[in-house]
Design a protein around this motif. Structure first.
Motif, PDB file in Angstrom:
ATOM      1  N   SER A   6       0.798  -1.266   0.021  1.00  0.00           N
ATOM      2  CA  SER A   6      -0.018  -0.059  -0.041  1.00  0.00           C
ATOM      3  C   SER A   6       0.972   1.345   0.085  1.00  0.00           C
ATOM      4  N   ARG A   7       2.029   1.153   0.633  1.00  0.00           N
ATOM      5  CA  ARG A   7       2.839   2.510   0.736  1.00  0.00           C
ATOM      6  C   ARG A   7       3.539   2.525  -0.431  1.00  0.00           C
ATOM      7  N   ALA A   8       4.044   1.428  -1.012  1.00  0.00           N
ATOM      8  CA  ALA A   8       4.444   1.717  -2.493  1.00  0.00           C
ATOM      9  C   ALA A   8       3.654   2.204  -3.517  1.00  0.00           C
ATOM     10  N   VAL A   9       2.335   1.775  -3.423  1.00  0.00           N
ATOM     11  CA  VAL A   9       1.492   2.084  -4.327  1.00  0.00           C
ATOM     12  C   VAL A   9       1.175   3.667  -4.107  1.00  0.00           C
ATOM     13  N   ILE A  10       0.765   4.186  -3.092  1.00  0.00           N
ATOM     14  CA  ILE A  10       0.742   5.302  -2.590  1.00  0.00           C
ATOM     15  C   ILE A  10       1.781   6.279  -3.199  1.00  0.00           C
ATOM     16  N   GLY A  11       2.912   5.674  -2.812  1.00  0.00           N
ATOM     17  CA  GLY A  11       4.439   6.538  -3.108  1.00  0.00           C
ATOM     18  C   GLY A  11       4.378   6.572  -4.732  1.00  0.00           C
ATOM     19  N   ALA A  12       4.037   5.425  -5.560  1.00  0.00           N
ATOM     20  CA  ALA A  12       4.188   5.359  -6.967  1.00  0.00           C
ATOM     21  C   ALA A  12       3.336   6.440  -7.652  1.00  0.00           C
ATOM     22  N   THR A  13       2.081   6.463  -7.051  1.00  0.00           N
ATOM     23  CA  THR A  13       1.126   7.434  -7.614  1.00  0.00           C
ATOM     24  C   THR A  13       1.300   8.964  -6.926  1.00  0.00           C
ATOM     25  N   GLY A  14       2.067   9.122  -5.834  1.00  0.00           N
ATOM     26  CA  GLY A  14       2.237  10.416  -5.527  1.00  0.00           C
ATOM     27  C   GLY A  14       0.905  10.836  -4.716  1.00  0.00           C
ATOM     28  N   GLN A  15       0.268  10.039  -4.261  1.00  0.00           N
ATOM     29  CA  GLN A  15      -1.106  10.427  -3.590  1.00  0.00           C
ATOM     30  C   GLN A  15      -0.747  11.037  -2.093  1.00  0.00           C
ATOM     31  N   ASN A  16       0.162  10.968  -1.583  1.00  0.00           N
ATOM     32  CA  ASN A  16       0.494  11.909  -0.290  1.00  0.00           C
ATOM     33  C   ASN A  16       1.246  13.094  -0.820  1.00  0.00           C
ATOM     34  N   PRO A  17       0.298  14.315  -0.886  1.00  0.00           N
ATOM     35  CA  PRO A  17       1.100  15.499  -1.429  1.00  0.00           C
ATOM     36  C   PRO A  17       2.055  15.981  -0.562  1.00  0.00           C
ATOM     37  N   ARG A  18       2.240  15.513   0.764  1.00  0.00           N
ATOM     38  CA  ARG A  18       3.401  16.292   1.388  1.00  0.00           C
ATOM     39  C   ARG A  18       4.649  15.514   1.087  1.00  0.00           C
ATOM     40  N   LYS A  19       4.624  14.140   0.322  1.00  0.00           N
ATOM     41  CA  LYS A  19       5.782  13.510   0.079  1.00  0.00           C
ATOM     42  C   LYS A  19       6.112  13.430  -1.342  1.00  0.00           C
ATOM     43  N   GLY A  20       4.655  13.412  -2.337  1.00  0.00           N
ATOM     44  CA  GLY A  20       4.974  13.526  -3.731  1.00  0.00           C
ATOM     45  C   GLY A  20       5.226  11.874  -4.048  1.00  0.00           C
ATOM     46  N   VAL A  21       6.002  11.927  -5.151  1.00  0.00           N
ATOM     47  CA  VAL A  21       6.440  10.325  -5.801  1.00  0.00           C
ATOM     48  C   VAL A  21       7.558   9.988  -5.011  1.00  0.00           C
ATOM     49  N   THR A  22       7.446   8.834  -4.299  1.00  0.00           N
ATOM     50  CA  THR A  22       8.478   8.209  -3.517  1.00  0.00           C
ATOM     51  C   THR A  22       8.993   7.023  -3.775  1.00  0.00           C
ATOM     52  N   HIS A  23       8.001   6.260  -4.518  1.00  0.00           N
ATOM     53  CA  HIS A  23       8.220   4.899  -5.130  1.00  0.00           C
ATOM     54  C   HIS A  23       8.091   4.762  -6.674  1.00  0.00           C
ATOM     55  N   SER A  24       8.583   3.626  -7.093  1.00  0.00           N
ATOM     56  CA  SER A  24       8.353   3.258  -8.615  1.00  0.00           C
ATOM     57  C   SER A  24       7.437   2.198  -8.640  1.00  0.00           C
ATOM     58  N   TRP A  25       6.858   1.740  -9.730  1.00  0.00           N
ATOM     59  CA  TRP A  25       6.024   0.619  -9.877  1.00  0.00           C
ATOM     60  C   TRP A  25       6.887  -0.645  -9.656  1.00  0.00           C
ATOM     61  N   GLN A  26       8.389  -0.842  -9.975  1.00  0.00           N
ATOM     62  CA  GLN A  26       9.172  -1.626  -9.651  1.00  0.00           C
ATOM     63  C   GLN A  26       9.220  -1.810  -8.138  1.00  0.00           C
ATOM     64  N   ASP A  27       9.231  -0.964  -7.435  1.00  0.00           N
ATOM     65  CA  ASP A  27       9.013  -1.136  -6.027  1.00  0.00           C
ATOM     66  C   ASP A  27       7.657  -1.941  -5.479  1.00  0.00           C
ATOM     67  N   VAL A  28       6.706  -1.525  -6.089  1.00  0.00           N
ATOM     68  CA  VAL A  28       5.574  -2.196  -5.997  1.00  0.00           C
ATOM     69  C   VAL A  28       5.513  -3.695  -6.289  1.00  0.00           C
ATOM     70  N   GLU A  29       6.419  -4.085  -7.618  1.00  0.00           N
ATOM     71  CA  GLU A  29       6.436  -5.342  -7.814  1.00  0.00           C
ATOM     72  C   GLU A  29       7.316  -6.092  -6.739  1.00  0.00           C
ATOM     73  N   ALA A  30       8.281  -5.219  -6.222  1.00  0.00           N
ATOM     74  CA  ALA A  30       9.065  -6.024  -5.257  1.00  0.00           C
ATOM     75  C   ALA A  30       8.314  -6.256  -3.895  1.00  0.00           C
ATOM     76  N   GLU A  31       7.463  -5.197  -3.338  1.00  0.00           N
ATOM     77  CA  GLU A  31       6.570  -5.714  -2.223  1.00  0.00           C
ATOM     78  C   GLU A  31       5.619  -6.794  -2.455  1.00  0.00           C
ATOM     79  N   LEU A  32       4.906  -6.748  -3.719  1.00  0.00           N
ATOM     80  CA  LEU A  32       4.293  -7.676  -4.027  1.00  0.00           C
ATOM     81  C   LEU A  32       4.706  -9.116  -3.886  1.00  0.00           C
ATOM     82  N   CYS A  33       5.861  -9.309  -4.367  1.00  0.00           N
ATOM     83  CA  CYS A  33       6.667 -10.588  -4.282  1.00  0.00           C
ATOM     84  C   CYS A  33       6.961 -10.814  -2.880  1.00  0.00           C
TER      85      CYS A  33
END
Length: 107
Positions: free
Chosen positions: A43-70
Motif C-alpha cells: 500500500s505504501r509503495a502504491v501510494i508512493g508510486a502514484t504520488g497520492q501523499n501531497p506532502r511526500k509526492g512520488v516516493t516509489h516506482s512501480w518496480q518497488d510495488v512489484e518487489a513488495e508484492l513478491c
C-alpha cells in the motif's frame, strides 16, 4: 535461480525456525501477522508510486510495488509452510480448485 520455489520456502522456514526464540504457537501467529505488515508495504509503495501523499509526492516506482508484492507472496508461502509441512501440495490443490472455478467447471 534454478531451485524450485518451495525448496527456497523450506530453506527460509528452517532459517526462521532456527532464529526464533518464541514458542511454536506464537511463532505461527507472528508469521501470519507478518502478512499484514507486507501488505501495508505494498500500500505504501502504491501510494508512493502514484504520488497520492501531497506532502511526500512520488516516493516509489512501480518496480518497488512489484518487489513488495513478491514479498507478500513469499511471506504467505512461508506462513503456509509454517502451518503445514505439505504446503506445496496444499497450495497446488487450492490453485487447481481456483482454476476449475474460473473455467466454470467447479462450484
Amino acid at each position: 535461480m534454478n531451485t524450485h520455489p518451495w525448496d527456497t520456502v523450506d530453506h527460509l522456514h528452517a532459517w526462521l525456525d532456527s532464529a526464533t526464540g518464541v514458542p511454536p504457537e506464537q511463532d505461527l501467529l507472528l508469521r501470519m501477522l507478518k502478512l499484514s505488515e507486507e501488505v501495508g508495504e505494498v500500500s505504501r509503495a502504491v501510494i508512493g508510486a502514484t504520488g497520492q501523499n501531497p506532502r511526500k509526492g512520488v516516493t516509489h516506482s512501480w518496480q518497488d510495488v512489484e518487489a513488495e508484492l513478491c514479498d507478500v507472496i513469499v511471506t504467505a508461502m512461508v506462513a503456509l509452510r509454517t502451518l503445514t509441512p505439505d504446503a506445496a501440495a496444499v497450495f497446488d490443490g487450492h490453485l487447481h480448485r481456483i482454476a476449475e472455478r474460473s473455467a466454470g467447471t467447479g462450484s
